[in-house]
Structures are given as C-alpha cells and as structure tokens.
Write a protein that holds these residues in place. Structure first.
Motif, PDB file in Angstrom:
ATOM      1  N   TRP A   1       0.678  -1.005  -0.012  1.00 16.97           N
ATOM      2  CA  TRP A   1       0.014   0.177   0.107  1.00 16.97           C
ATOM      3  C   TRP A   1       0.976   1.321  -0.064  1.00 16.97           C
ATOM      4  O   TRP A   1       0.511   2.342  -0.729  1.00 16.97           O
ATOM      5  N   ALA A   2       1.949   1.107   0.829  1.00 13.21           N
ATOM      6  CA  ALA A   2       2.867   2.585   0.573  1.00 13.21           C
ATOM      7  C   ALA A   2       3.373   2.704  -0.589  1.00 13.21           C
ATOM      8  O   ALA A   2       3.515   3.617  -1.158  1.00 13.21           O
ATOM      9  N   SER A   3       3.909   1.449  -1.401  1.00 15.02           N
ATOM     10  CA  SER A   3       4.261   1.684  -2.675  1.00 15.02           C
ATOM     11  C   SER A   3       3.469   1.979  -3.701  1.00 15.02           C
ATOM     12  O   SER A   3       3.607   3.080  -4.480  1.00 15.02           O
TER      13      SER A   3
ATOM     14  N   GLY B   1      -4.797   9.027  -2.187  1.00 18.13           N
ATOM     15  CA  GLY B   1      -5.970   8.560  -2.220  1.00 18.13           C
ATOM     16  C   GLY B   1      -6.323   7.176  -3.109  1.00 18.13           C
ATOM     17  O   GLY B   1      -7.455   6.843  -3.219  1.00 18.13           O
ATOM     18  N   ILE B   2      -5.340   6.402  -2.897  1.00 21.25           N
ATOM     19  CA  ILE B   2      -5.433   5.099  -3.943  1.00 21.25           C
ATOM     20  C   ILE B   2      -6.327   4.269  -3.340  1.00 21.25           C
ATOM     21  O   ILE B   2      -6.949   3.300  -3.941  1.00 21.25           O
ATOM     22  N   GLY B   3      -6.486   4.182  -2.157  1.00 18.07           N
ATOM     23  CA  GLY B   3      -7.429   3.185  -1.295  1.00 18.07           C
ATOM     24  C   GLY B   3      -8.679   3.556  -1.512  1.00 18.07           C
ATOM     25  O   GLY B   3      -9.559   2.440  -1.779  1.00 18.07           O
TER      26      GLY B   3
ATOM     27  N   ALA C   1      -2.356   4.663   5.613  1.00 17.89           N
ATOM     28  CA  ALA C   1      -3.606   5.168   5.603  1.00 17.89           C
ATOM     29  C   ALA C   1      -4.419   4.816   4.114  1.00 17.89           C
ATOM     30  O   ALA C   1      -5.542   4.820   4.634  1.00 17.89           O
ATOM     31  N   PRO C   2      -3.800   4.788   3.097  1.00 20.50           N
ATOM     32  CA  PRO C   2      -4.545   4.418   1.945  1.00 20.50           C
ATOM     33  C   PRO C   2      -5.361   2.987   2.361  1.00 20.50           C
ATOM     34  O   PRO C   2      -6.410   2.511   1.840  1.00 20.50           O
ATOM     35  N   TYR C   3      -4.797   2.178   3.179  1.00 23.71           N
ATOM     36  CA  TYR C   3      -5.347   0.686   3.292  1.00 23.71           C
ATOM     37  C   TYR C   3      -6.453   0.717   4.439  1.00 23.71           C
ATOM     38  O   TYR C   3      -7.551   0.191   4.035  1.00 23.71           O
ATOM     39  N   VAL C   4      -6.266   1.646   5.204  1.00 24.57           N
ATOM     40  CA  VAL C   4      -7.312   2.018   6.162  1.00 24.57           C
ATOM     41  C   VAL C   4      -8.678   2.523   5.478  1.00 24.57           C
ATOM     42  O   VAL C   4      -9.828   2.144   5.581  1.00 24.57           O
ATOM     43  N   GLU C   5      -8.481   3.662   4.746  1.00 24.27           N
ATOM     44  CA  GLU C   5      -9.363   4.353   3.908  1.00 24.27           C
ATOM     45  C   GLU C   5     -10.117   3.249   2.806  1.00 24.27           C
ATOM     46  O   GLU C   5     -11.382   3.088   2.601  1.00 24.27           O
TER      47      GLU C   5
ATOM     48  N   LEU D   1     -11.672   8.833  10.728  1.00 23.37           N
ATOM     49  CA  LEU D   1     -10.438   8.271  10.321  1.00 23.37           C
ATOM     50  C   LEU D   1      -9.251   8.532  11.280  1.00 23.37           C
ATOM     51  O   LEU D   1      -9.010   9.890  11.647  1.00 23.37           O
ATOM     52  N   PRO D   2      -8.087   7.579  11.361  1.00 24.19           N
ATOM     53  CA  PRO D   2      -7.151   7.886  12.232  1.00 24.19           C
ATOM     54  C   PRO D   2      -6.134   8.616  12.039  1.00 24.19           C
ATOM     55  O   PRO D   2      -5.426   9.237  12.831  1.00 24.19           O
TER      56      PRO D   2
END
Length: 322
Positions: free
Chosen positions: A46-48, A56-58, A123-127, A152-153
C-alpha cells in the motif's frame, strides 16, 4: 492477511495509468498472488501504491470493487436480513480476511479495531477498508444515503472532496484515533431486498469450515493461545512456561510462531485485547477485576494497554484524540 485487496488495487492502478506489476512484482505477486501474506508485506504494497499513484489510492480501489472480490464473506453478507446482520457476519468471519483486526458493531457505529502492526498500516489501506464497507452497505441496501459521518485515524488531506464523495457523507473527521462508520438512524436495521435465510445458513457453514482450515494452518498459535489464556490471571505469561505446557522447548515454540508470522508477545497482546474488548462491555465487571484477570500488574497498566489498542480509555464513549 488475505490478499482480497489485490484485485481492486490492480484495477485502480491501471485506471491511474500505473503498471500494477511495478508495485506487486517486488513482493512476488505480479502473477498468481498468494492466498495470505504477512502484514508487513501488505503495508509495503500500500505504501508503494500510494507513492506511485496517489495517497487516495485506497479510496479509488474501493470504487473498483466487483461482486465476488470478498469471496464467501461477501456472499454471506449479501444474504443477510439487515445491514446489522451482514456486518455482524463480517465480524464473526473476519479472520477469513484478516486475523489481527476486528469489526465491532455498537449501536449505529461500526468500528474497525486495529491492534499491533495493523495500527501502523498506511492510511490508504485503512481508507480502503472503510470505503469498501460503505460501498458494500450501499449495494446491499440499494440506498445511497446511509452514513452520517466517518472517523479516520490519520491526518487530513489538503482536500477531502474525494473522501466525502466516496463515503457519501459530508462529515469526515480525521485524526480521531479510531476508524469508524456512523450510520443514519434506522439504516442498519432496515430489511435488505435480497435477504435469503437458507442461503445464509449454507454460507455460514462454509465460512466456519474455512476458518477451521485457517486455524489448522496456524496450529501452534492456536495451541499457544489456549495455554496463555489459562495463565493470564497469574500475571503476564512467559514463553518458557507455555512452551513447557506444550511439551516443546522455548526455542522451538519461538521458531514455530515465527513460521506462522507472529511472535509470543504478539499472541499474548492479541488475546488480552480480544478479552478486554469483550469484558469492558460487561458493566458488572470493574476495571480492576478486568485488569487482574488479564494479568496486568495494576489497573494503570491495563489503561495504557487499552488506549494503545483502541485509541481510547476503557468504557469511554468517544475515541481519544491522538
């Protein structure tokens, strides 16, 4: 954790003109993905993806979900009588997707509990997780206005237009410590148009069988959990004692847990967290009693651990700010 997120992530990367293999190939997932991968690998993916495409990819990936991406868990949810029942099924069988985090339904709030390593997921994964739930809820209810606000955290983006659009609500709060969806009055308990009790029963049995299969794959973790729980009231369990209970050397137990992508300390922390979430919901138990039962030396140590697990104090109504 399961690699259910790879299909929508691939589609989102494609839509942004990015080659998915440039993100996934370094992890050996360019072609046939593994069924389950370590959390560290998922975090790096997800970071990559965020670095290559956009933060905002998530949210974009959640928009790219197709029917069947969540497998058995999705079809079980779709056959449920209400959204609440669907989400509670998600909670019951959540280990099919993720064996660290939990889903809690409290009133009109659906909370994504992220302990340990998962608390530091990008963050993208949580989103993606919360936006996936919102997307599925709208699909199941065949309604667009279901959610009143989202917590959101992580910190806010420069522009939250995409968040408000994807979640379908105007109130998206950042830096809340928790990851939560707050549904409109009555939304969780309204009948779903495609409820099918007979199909739900069949899918429940299949989901239970899949959970048993996963448990067999992590048999040393499951066996260690049983002995750790028995020893909690005597204080923080020691690896040496649990290894003796299991009839193996401490070194062997440490190696077996590492093969199942965990550690003894993580297993202890996980069982304490799971029990704490259940026990704090019981108003007849004092926090001191809970702290003692979970093996904490004093209530203040339990309070610190609970805040680390959930971002809030035991039995508080609102998550604490970060």
């Amino acid at each position: 954790m399961a690699t259910y997120f790879l299909r929508p992530l691939r589609r989102a990367l494609d839509a942004h003109g990015c080659e998915p293999s440039s993100v996934l190939a370094p992890f050996g997932l360019a072609d046939q993905p593994a069924a389950r991968i370590p959390f560290e690998t998922a975090a790096a993916i997800w970071a990559s993806a965020a670095a290559l495409a956009e933060p905002g990819i998530g949210l974009h990936a959640a928009r790219m979900l197709f029917p069947g991406d969540y497998g058995t868990l999705e079809f079980a949810a779709r056959s449920s009588p209400t959204l609440r029942a669907a989400i509670e099924r998600n909670a019951r069988y959540h280990r099919l997707l993720n064996d660290r985090s939990e889903v809690l339904v409290q009133g009109r709030c659906v909370r994504y509990v992220r302990p340990g390593m998962e608390a530091s997921m990008p963050a993208p994964y949580v989103e993606f997780v919360l936006a996936s739930w919102a997307r599925m809820a709208r699909d199941l209810a065949e309604r667009s206005s279901l959610i009143e606000r989202v917590f959101l955290p992580h910190g806010p983006p420069p522009d939250d237009t995409l968040h408000r659009e994807v979640f379908g609500c105007e109130e998206v709060r950042f830096g809340r410590g928790e990851a939560e969806l707050h549904f409109a009055e009555g939304a969780l308990d309204a009948p779903l148009p495609r409820a099918d009790g007979a199909l739900a029963s069949v899918l429940d049995r299949h989901a239970e069988a899949l959970l048993e299969e996963i448990a067999r794959g992590a048999r040393w973790t499951s066996r260690a959990l049983t002995h750790i729980e028995r020893r909690l009231a005597d204080g923080t369990p020691r690896l040496e004692d649990v290894a003796q209970d299991l009839g193996i050397s401490p070194r062997m137990l440490r190696r077996r847990l590492e093969e199942e992508n965990t550690t003894f300390a993580r297993v202890v922390d996980d069982i304490r967290r799971r029990l704490a979430l259940k026990m704090t919901a019981d108003a007849t138990l004092s926090l001191g009693e809970i702290a003692f039962f979970l093996g904490f030396s004093e209530p203040s140590a339990f309070h610190r651990a609970f805040r680390r697990w959930t971002g809030r104090t035991p039995r508080s109504e609102e998550p604490s700010p970060p």
